[in-house]
Design a protein around this motif. Structure first.
Motif, PDB file in Angstrom:
ATOM      1  N   MET A  59       0.841  -1.193   0.000  1.00 29.28           N
ATOM      2  CA  MET A  59       0.000   0.000   0.000  1.00 29.28           C
ATOM      3  C   MET A  59       0.871   1.236   0.000  1.00 29.28           C
ATOM      4  N   ASN A  60       0.336   2.260  -0.610  1.00 31.85           N
ATOM      5  CA  ASN A  60       1.052   3.522  -0.661  1.00 31.85           C
ATOM      6  C   ASN A  60       0.998   4.182   0.711  1.00 31.85           C
ATOM      7  N   PRO A  61       2.100   4.793   1.170  1.00 29.19           N
ATOM      8  CA  PRO A  61       2.130   5.380   2.505  1.00 29.19           C
ATOM      9  C   PRO A  61       1.354   6.685   2.625  1.00 29.19           C
ATOM     10  N   VAL A  62       0.895   7.289   1.535  1.00 28.85           N
ATOM     11  CA  VAL A  62       0.152   8.545   1.617  1.00 28.85           C
ATOM     12  C   VAL A  62      -1.219   8.265   2.216  1.00 28.85           C
ATOM     13  N   PRO A  63      -1.597   8.935   3.317  1.00 30.55           N
ATOM     14  CA  PRO A  63      -2.924   8.714   3.900  1.00 30.55           C
ATOM     15  C   PRO A  63      -4.012   9.185   2.934  1.00 30.55           C
ATOM     16  N   GLU A  64      -5.117   8.457   2.902  1.00 29.63           N
ATOM     17  CA  GLU A  64      -6.230   8.807   2.009  1.00 29.63           C
ATOM     18  C   GLU A  64      -6.695  10.233   2.250  1.00 29.63           C
ATOM     19  N   SER A  65      -6.648  10.683   3.503  1.00 28.36           N
ATOM     20  CA  SER A  65      -7.133  12.030   3.828  1.00 28.36           C
ATOM     21  C   SER A  65      -6.285  13.120   3.177  1.00 28.36           C
ATOM     22  N   ARG A  66      -5.085  12.791   2.740  1.00 28.28           N
ATOM     23  CA  ARG A  66      -4.210  13.764   2.097  1.00 28.28           C
ATOM     24  C   ARG A  66      -4.393  13.779   0.585  1.00 28.28           C
ATOM     25  N   VAL A  67      -5.198  12.876   0.062  1.00 29.74           N
ATOM     26  CA  VAL A  67      -5.466  12.818  -1.375  1.00 29.74           C
ATOM     27  C   VAL A  67      -6.492  13.892  -1.715  1.00 29.74           C
ATOM     28  N   ILE A  68      -6.193  14.673  -2.737  1.00 32.05           N
ATOM     29  CA  ILE A  68      -7.061  15.772  -3.157  1.00 32.05           C
ATOM     30  C   ILE A  68      -7.885  15.330  -4.363  1.00 32.05           C
ATOM     31  N   LEU A  69      -9.187  15.586  -4.310  1.00 35.87           N
ATOM     32  CA  LEU A  69     -10.034  15.412  -5.484  1.00 35.87           C
ATOM     33  C   LEU A  69     -10.109  16.763  -6.183  1.00 35.87           C
ATOM     34  N   ARG A  70      -9.745  16.778  -7.464  1.00 35.06           N
ATOM     35  CA  ARG A  70      -9.740  18.026  -8.219  1.00 35.06           C
ATOM     36  C   ARG A  70     -10.078  17.748  -9.671  1.00 35.06           C
ATOM     37  N   ARG A  71     -10.462  18.825 -10.380  1.00 33.92           N
ATOM     38  CA  ARG A  71     -10.751  18.691 -11.803  1.00 33.92           C
ATOM     39  C   ARG A  71      -9.465  18.361 -12.550  1.00 33.92           C
TER      40      ARG A  71
ATOM     41  N   ASN B 214     -20.914  12.964 -17.030  1.00 28.61           N
ATOM     42  CA  ASN B 214     -21.454  13.508 -18.270  1.00 28.61           C
ATOM     43  C   ASN B 214     -22.918  13.817 -17.994  1.00 28.61           C
ATOM     44  N   GLY B 215     -23.169  15.020 -17.452  1.00 26.50           N
ATOM     45  CA  GLY B 215     -24.509  15.339 -16.971  1.00 26.50           C
ATOM     46  C   GLY B 215     -24.822  14.475 -15.764  1.00 26.50           C
ATOM     47  N   ASP B 216     -25.943  13.753 -15.820  1.00 25.97           N
ATOM     48  CA  ASP B 216     -26.312  12.894 -14.691  1.00 25.97           C
ATOM     49  C   ASP B 216     -25.797  11.456 -14.854  1.00 25.97           C
ATOM     50  N   LEU B 217     -24.935  11.252 -15.835  1.00 27.83           N
ATOM     51  CA  LEU B 217     -24.317   9.944 -16.045  1.00 27.83           C
ATOM     52  C   LEU B 217     -22.955   9.901 -15.368  1.00 27.83           C
ATOM     53  N   LEU B 218     -22.813   9.001 -14.410  1.00 24.22           N
ATOM     54  CA  LEU B 218     -21.499   8.732 -13.829  1.00 24.22           C
ATOM     55  C   LEU B 218     -20.876   7.697 -14.765  1.00 24.22           C
ATOM     56  N   SER B 219     -20.126   8.195 -15.749  1.00 19.60           N
ATOM     57  CA  SER B 219     -19.708   7.298 -16.825  1.00 19.60           C
ATOM     58  C   SER B 219     -18.471   6.479 -16.493  1.00 19.60           C
ATOM     59  N   GLN B 220     -17.648   6.940 -15.568  1.00 18.19           N
ATOM     60  CA  GLN B 220     -16.463   6.163 -15.202  1.00 18.19           C
ATOM     61  C   GLN B 220     -16.058   6.486 -13.770  1.00 18.19           C
ATOM     62  N   LEU B 221     -15.686   5.462 -13.040  1.00 15.34           N
ATOM     63  CA  LEU B 221     -15.086   5.625 -11.718  1.00 15.34           C
ATOM     64  C   LEU B 221     -14.085   4.487 -11.573  1.00 15.34           C
ATOM     65  N   TYR B 222     -12.814   4.839 -11.609  1.00 18.09           N
ATOM     66  CA  TYR B 222     -11.753   3.837 -11.541  1.00 18.09           C
ATOM     67  C   TYR B 222     -10.697   4.271 -10.531  1.00 18.09           C
ATOM     68  N   LEU B 223     -10.229   3.314  -9.750  1.00 18.51           N
ATOM     69  CA  LEU B 223      -9.167   3.558  -8.781  1.00 18.51           C
ATOM     70  C   LEU B 223      -7.995   2.646  -9.084  1.00 18.51           C
ATOM     71  N   ASP B 224      -6.789   3.163  -8.863  1.00 22.38           N
ATOM     72  CA  ASP B 224      -5.614   2.322  -8.967  1.00 22.38           C
ATOM     73  C   ASP B 224      -5.817   1.147  -8.004  1.00 22.38           C
ATOM     74  N   PRO B 225      -5.520  -0.076  -8.437  1.00 19.49           N
ATOM     75  CA  PRO B 225      -5.769  -1.238  -7.562  1.00 19.49           C
ATOM     76  C   PRO B 225      -5.162  -1.114  -6.171  1.00 19.49           C
ATOM     77  N   ASP B 226      -4.010  -0.491  -6.035  1.00 18.89           N
ATOM     78  CA  ASP B 226      -3.384  -0.338  -4.717  1.00 18.89           C
ATOM     79  C   ASP B 226      -4.128   0.648  -3.820  1.00 18.89           C
ATOM     80  N   TRP B 227      -5.057   1.401  -4.377  1.00 16.22           N
ATOM     81  CA  TRP B 227      -5.769   2.430  -3.621  1.00 16.22           C
ATOM     82  C   TRP B 227      -7.225   2.060  -3.341  1.00 16.22           C
ATOM     83  N   ARG B 228      -7.631   0.867  -3.682  1.00 17.63           N
ATOM     84  CA  ARG B 228      -8.999   0.434  -3.386  1.00 17.63           C
ATOM     85  C   ARG B 228      -9.150   0.186  -1.898  1.00 17.63           C
ATOM     86  N   GLY B 229     -10.370   0.381  -1.410  1.00 20.15           N
ATOM     87  CA  GLY B 229     -10.655   0.097  -0.011  1.00 20.15           C
ATOM     88  C   GLY B 229     -10.147   1.152   0.946  1.00 20.15           C
TER      89      GLY B 229
END
Length: 158
Positions: free
Chosen positions: A1-13, A78-93
């Motif tokens: 697992m990556n040592p970066v805590p999930e709380s430090r991950v930024i969601l951005r455009r 894409n409007g009200d379509l959530l067309s893709q949601l993918y996570l790097d396998p090491d970052w799941r859960g």
């Protein structure tokens, strides 16, 4: 697992330089989550599609874990379509998918819909946990993978 805590991950455009790392996350995630589904596109085709279509023309959000890890997840709306949601396998859960769904619901408070493959049982459980309901099952004849899929819908509670 990556040592970066999930709380430090930024969601951005996403911006143009994010296209390649986002495509690479998509490729790793697709291969890990859907080993029996054959993608009709080569890795280079996927990267070109992200560069030319997805990032410049869609509402793309990335999970940015900073300098050491970089882009570790993506969501495409894409409007009200959530067309893709993918996570790097090491970052799941680690809660990133939850954060992406919360963001999608905030961006589309009237409701959302999405498609996922019928073989992707973990995705079914994930979306159902977030209040999505399966409303349609197909034989896959209308998707490019020709893989049976299911449409999920989320509507806010009244």
């Amino acid at each position: 697992m990556n040592p970066v805590p999930e709380s430090r991950v930024i969601l951005r455009r996403a911006t143009a330089p994010d296209a390649r790392p986002a495509a690479d996350v998509w490729l790793r995630s697709f291969a890990a989550a859907l080993p029996t589904v054959v993608s009709p596109r080569s890795a280079d085709d996927v990267r070109d599609y992200f560069r030319d279509v997805v990032v410049p023309l869609r509402e793309v959000w990335v999970a940015d874990a900073g300098h050491d890890a970089g882009i570790v997840g993506l969501m495409v709306l894409n409007g009200d379509l959530l067309s893709q949601l993918y996570l790097d396998p090491d970052w799941r859960g680690r809660g990133l998918g939850d954060r992406f769904v919360e963001l999608a619901k905030a961006r589309s408070p009237e409701g959302l819909h999405l498609w996922t493959f019928q073989v992707n049982k973990p995705a079914h459980r994930f979306y159902e946990r977030h209040g999505f309901v399966a409303v349609e099952f197909t034989d896959g004849s209308t998707n490019e993978e020709r893989e049976p899929d299911v449409r999920y819908v989320w509507k806010p509670e009244s």
